[in-house]
Design an enzyme around this catalytic site. Structure first.
Site, short mmCIF file in Angstrom:
data_model
loop_
_atom_site.label_atom_id
_atom_site.label_comp_id
_atom_site.label_asym_id
_atom_site.label_seq_id
_atom_site.Cartn_x
_atom_site.Cartn_y
_atom_site.Cartn_z
N GLN A 246 -8.98 -7.13 -10.67
CA GLN A 246 -9.68 -5.97 -10.12
C GLN A 246 -9.33 -4.71 -10.91
OE1 GLN A 246 -10.15 -4.94 -5.80
NE2 GLN A 246 -8.31 -3.74 -6.14
N ASP B 181 -3.79 -7.39 -7.58
CA ASP B 181 -5.20 -7.64 -7.90
C ASP B 181 -5.42 -7.25 -9.36
OD1 ASP B 181 -6.13 -8.46 -5.22
OD2 ASP B 181 -5.47 -6.46 -4.69
N VAL C 286 4.45 -5.74 -4.78
CA VAL C 286 5.59 -5.71 -3.86
C VAL C 286 5.66 -7.09 -3.19
CG1 VAL C 286 6.59 -4.60 -1.82
CG2 VAL C 286 5.30 -3.23 -3.48
N HIS D 130 0.84 -1.20 0.00
CA HIS D 130 0.00 0.00 0.00
C HIS D 130 0.87 1.26 0.00
CE1 HIS D 130 -2.92 -2.86 2.05
NE2 HIS D 130 -3.64 -2.39 1.06
O1 PAF Z 1 -8.08 -3.63 -3.33
C1 PAF Z 1 -8.76 -3.23 -2.36
O2 PAF Z 1 -8.27 -2.94 -1.28
C2 PAF Z 1 -10.27 -3.11 -2.52
O3 PAF Z 1 -10.77 -4.12 -3.35
C3 PAF Z 1 -10.73 -1.72 -3.01
C4 PAF Z 1 -10.18 -1.40 -4.38
C5 PAF Z 1 -10.28 -0.66 -2.01
C6 PAF Z 1 -12.26 -1.67 -3.10
O4 PAF Z 1 -12.85 -1.96 -1.89
#
Ligand code: PAF
Length: 284
Positions: free
Chosen positions: A153, A150, A180, A37
């Site tokens: 996603q 992801d 990472v 993150h």
């Molecule tokens: O990847 C994540 O942490 C979640 O899927 C997101 C993109 C914040 C949506 O809730």
């Protein structure tokens, strides 16, 4: 760093940030932040003048038997990490603020949501697309930053933004950041916190087996044999494999012939923890 949990206050704070001048990059998260993150936050800071992050454990992207209740929540530590990284504003609504009584709209991206994780987590990507669409409309960033771990996603979100002509983030400004990894190759994930020490050792065999599969593909071994060997290696290491597939990284369609866009996608469970990972087949 200001932490805000009510939408009208978010709008006021964002207006003030915009009046101060400059652009806004947005990093949506579900908290339990790790170095992956923080790499998104650093990329966001490179992309724009101000960074806005969000923490919202989105209930609609969890299935009925999934880990919503157990999902790690570490708000105080997350706030301090984001503040130290120079984030200007943290948007941290609760479920009632995000989904007020009577909420019923859903955003779905079917052509990218039915395979891979979508086949094993029905409704997951509708939950993701809906909440990210709302987050984009709430924050209206110039740029948004997501992790490539992801990958599916990210593909869903990019297609959703394009199909709905979303103006914010600006078209083409949804940025992916490479995964990472720990020193032994394990992709960082908030869910790694569920692994006990034995499972943590096992978990490293997932990226290691995937890297071996990628090397075999590059050396010209047939796809079906490589995928068979990969599945066998994962099962022998104690994984329950949800899928191990080669797909086009843009369309997520099956990849009968390797192209520069082909990626290896794997989801496998060790104990009760579900791990996902993906790797480019060509060019690292
Ligand atoms: O990847 C994540 O942490 C979640 O899927 C997101 C993109 C914040 C949506 O809730």
């Amino acid at each position: 760093m200001q932490t805000i949990s009510r939408l009208p206050l978010l709008r006021t704070a964002l207006d003030a940030l915009r009046r101060a001048g400059g652009t806004i990059a947005f990093v949506p998260t579900m908290g339990a932040l790790h170095e992956g993150h923080m790499a998104l936050v650093r990329e966001a800071a490179r992309q724009a003048d101000h960074v806005v992050a969000s923490i919202f454990v989105n209930p609609t992207q969890f299935g009925p038997n999934e880990d919503l209740a157990a999902y790690p929540r570490r708000m105080a530590a997350d706030q301090s990490a984001l503040a130290q990284a120079g984030v200007a504003l943290l948007w941290a609504p609760d479920a009632a603020e995000m989904y007020p009584s009577g909420f019923t709209t859903e955003v779905r991206v079917p052509s990218l949501s039915t395979m891979l994780c979508g086949a094993h987590r029905p409704g997951h990507f509708a939950g993701v697309a809906t909440v990210v669409c709302k987050l984009f409309n709430q924050v209206r960033p110039d740029v948004a930053v997501f992790g490539e771990k992801d990958w599916q996603q990210l593909a869903v979100i990019r297609r959703m933004a394009r199909d709905l002509d979303l103006a914010a983030p600006a078209p083409g400004r949804i940025v992916g950041v490479p995964t990472v990894r720990e020193a032994d190759g394990l992709a960082l994930s908030s869910r790694n916190a569920y692994l006990d020490p034995q499972e943590r050792l096992q978990a490293a065999q997932l990226p290691q087996a995937m890297a071996a599969a990628v090397a075999a593909l590059r050396s010209g071994e047939p796809e079906s044999r490589v995928l068979g060997t990969l599945r066998d290696a994962l099962v022998a290491a104690g994984f329950a494999v949800d899928y191990a597939e080669l797909r086009d990284g843009d369309t997520l369609e099956t990849a009968p012939v390797l192209t520069p866009a082909t990626r290896l996608f794997v989801a496998a469970r060790v104990g009760r923890t579900r791990l996902i990972d993906n790797m480019a087949v060509e060019g690292g």
